[in-house]
Write a protein that holds these residues in place. Sequence first.
Motif, short mmCIF file in Angstrom:
data_model
loop_
_atom_site.label_atom_id
_atom_site.label_comp_id
_atom_site.label_asym_id
_atom_site.label_seq_id
_atom_site.Cartn_x
_atom_site.Cartn_y
_atom_site.Cartn_z
N ASP A 1 0.88 -1.28 0.05
CA ASP A 1 -0.17 0.09 0.11
C ASP A 1 0.87 1.13 -0.11
N VAL A 2 0.29 2.38 0.25
CA VAL A 2 0.92 3.65 -0.29
C VAL A 2 2.21 3.81 0.91
N GLU A 3 2.09 3.64 2.21
CA GLU A 3 3.08 3.74 2.90
C GLU A 3 4.02 2.55 3.13
N GLY A 4 3.60 1.43 2.83
CA GLY A 4 4.49 0.27 2.58
C GLY A 4 5.35 0.46 1.27
N GLU A 5 4.96 0.95 0.11
CA GLU A 5 5.86 1.23 -0.94
C GLU A 5 6.78 2.34 -0.78
N ALA A 6 6.44 3.39 -0.06
CA ALA A 6 7.29 4.44 0.32
C ALA A 6 8.51 4.06 1.36
N THR A 7 7.81 3.20 2.12
CA THR A 7 9.20 2.55 3.04
C THR A 7 9.98 1.59 2.12
N ALA A 8 9.46 0.69 1.36
CA ALA A 8 10.28 -0.10 0.34
C ALA A 8 11.26 0.79 -0.26
N HIS A 9 10.59 1.94 -0.87
CA HIS A 9 11.58 2.77 -1.71
C HIS A 9 12.61 3.32 -0.79
N PHE A 10 12.30 4.00 0.43
CA PHE A 10 13.17 4.41 1.31
C PHE A 10 14.54 3.46 1.46
N LEU A 11 13.92 2.11 1.73
CA LEU A 11 15.01 1.33 2.03
C LEU A 11 15.90 0.72 1.07
N ALA A 12 15.37 0.78 -0.10
CA ALA A 12 16.02 0.41 -1.39
C ALA A 12 17.29 1.58 -1.58
N ALA A 13 16.90 2.72 -1.29
CA ALA A 13 17.86 3.92 -1.41
C ALA A 13 18.84 3.64 -0.19
N GLU A 14 18.32 3.73 1.01
CA GLU A 14 19.27 3.39 1.93
C GLU A 14 20.32 2.38 2.02
N PHE A 15 19.94 1.12 1.26
CA PHE A 15 20.91 -0.03 1.13
C PHE A 15 21.55 -0.11 -0.06
N ALA A 16 21.26 0.85 -1.21
CA ALA A 16 21.70 0.81 -2.57
C ALA A 16 23.31 0.60 -2.53
N GLU A 17 23.94 0.89 -1.54
CA GLU A 17 25.33 0.98 -1.38
C GLU A 17 25.94 -0.16 -0.57
#
Lengths: 203, 203
Positions: free
Chosen positions: A150-166
């Motif tokens: 859902d909206v918050e879950g997707e936003a959290t996933a996007h945040f985590l993807a950026a956070e752990f990209a490196e």
Amino acid sequence: MSANDSYPEALRRLVAYFQRLPGVGGRTASRLALALLDWPEELLQGFGQELAALRANVHWCHECGNLADGERCRICAAPDRDRSLICVVEVATQIPVFESSGCYRGLYHVLGGRLLPLEGVGPESLRIAELHDRLQGGEVAELILATSPDVEGEATAHFLAAEFAEAGVRITRIAAGVPVGADLSYADAATMARALGGRRSFD
Amino acid sequence: MSANDSYPEALRRLVAYFQRLPGVGGRTASRLALALLDWPEELLQGFGQELAALRANVHWCHECGNLADGERCRICAAPDRDRSLICVVEVATQIPVFESSGCYRGLYHVLGGRLLPLEGVGPESLRIAELHDRLQGGEVAELILATSPDVEGEATAHFLAAEFAEAGVRITRIAAGVPVGADLSYADAATMARALGGRRSFD
């Protein structure tokens, strides 16, 4: 006059406790409390003691944040789990849904919620630092982002993807297959199996 | 693998207790037990203590057999009830249904079941001697037989009508018929037969 105005005080107090449970209305609460009157004394004592001791008996895994009997949960302590996979979930109570799919043999990481900026839940409120720590060992190869679709879950996933990209790990997201807008706590096992099997690279 | 195999032992024990309640399946039991993890400690303690003390706190009225706080139930102890009327019910938990109708201001008498000869429940297993005792005072004018409108309930009502035929009180039976608000398209034949047989002049 309400149906339980003629009940003894002790029964009315018990009904009030049942009514605090999710999805339990007045009639159901009365039905449950009345049924307990027929229970043998030892079962009532046992049930009461389990409730009173719940907080003392249930712990949180120091490693992943799952519900645990002691310091580590059954999953982190199991010798046969794939320690190169970490499935990131919002809350511990969603883990049994993944387990019941029978398709996942990796570990979990409980965030303790999802990003809700309007309610003041930022990244620092979630167990993100702990996840960074777990990736330090170099054993982890893939992070599966399994926040709600859902909206918050997707936003959290996007945040985590950026956070752990490196972080040097593959980052994936569980597949569509879970109905959008649903609460993952109540997803059925077959749907969850599809979602796990169809996960894609996060981009 | 069942969804709660990864739960801590204490939680699984609690789920097992919830599953003993009527109408509570595995999923509901898990949902209720998990919800309790979010309860504040004092509520858990209070709920647990009410359960453990249920049997000690709930009594049975010495007069009518209803659930009671002490020796007499609220209804028998109330000064404004009509003591010339006694409504005979099968079990104490049916009394609130009559009370909620708001139409009855008399007393009750709990039989403690109904006649089930094949299961060894005869008249001596029911609180019939106690009902004879209550009629001794001469204060009671009418006995309303409110056993269930099914085979065993009707048989029990017939037995009681014969048993108290010489007691010098009017003996009545609650009306059976189509329930208020029901769609007659789906009424069963037995109910319709009773509704027709019990028809009254329209006035």
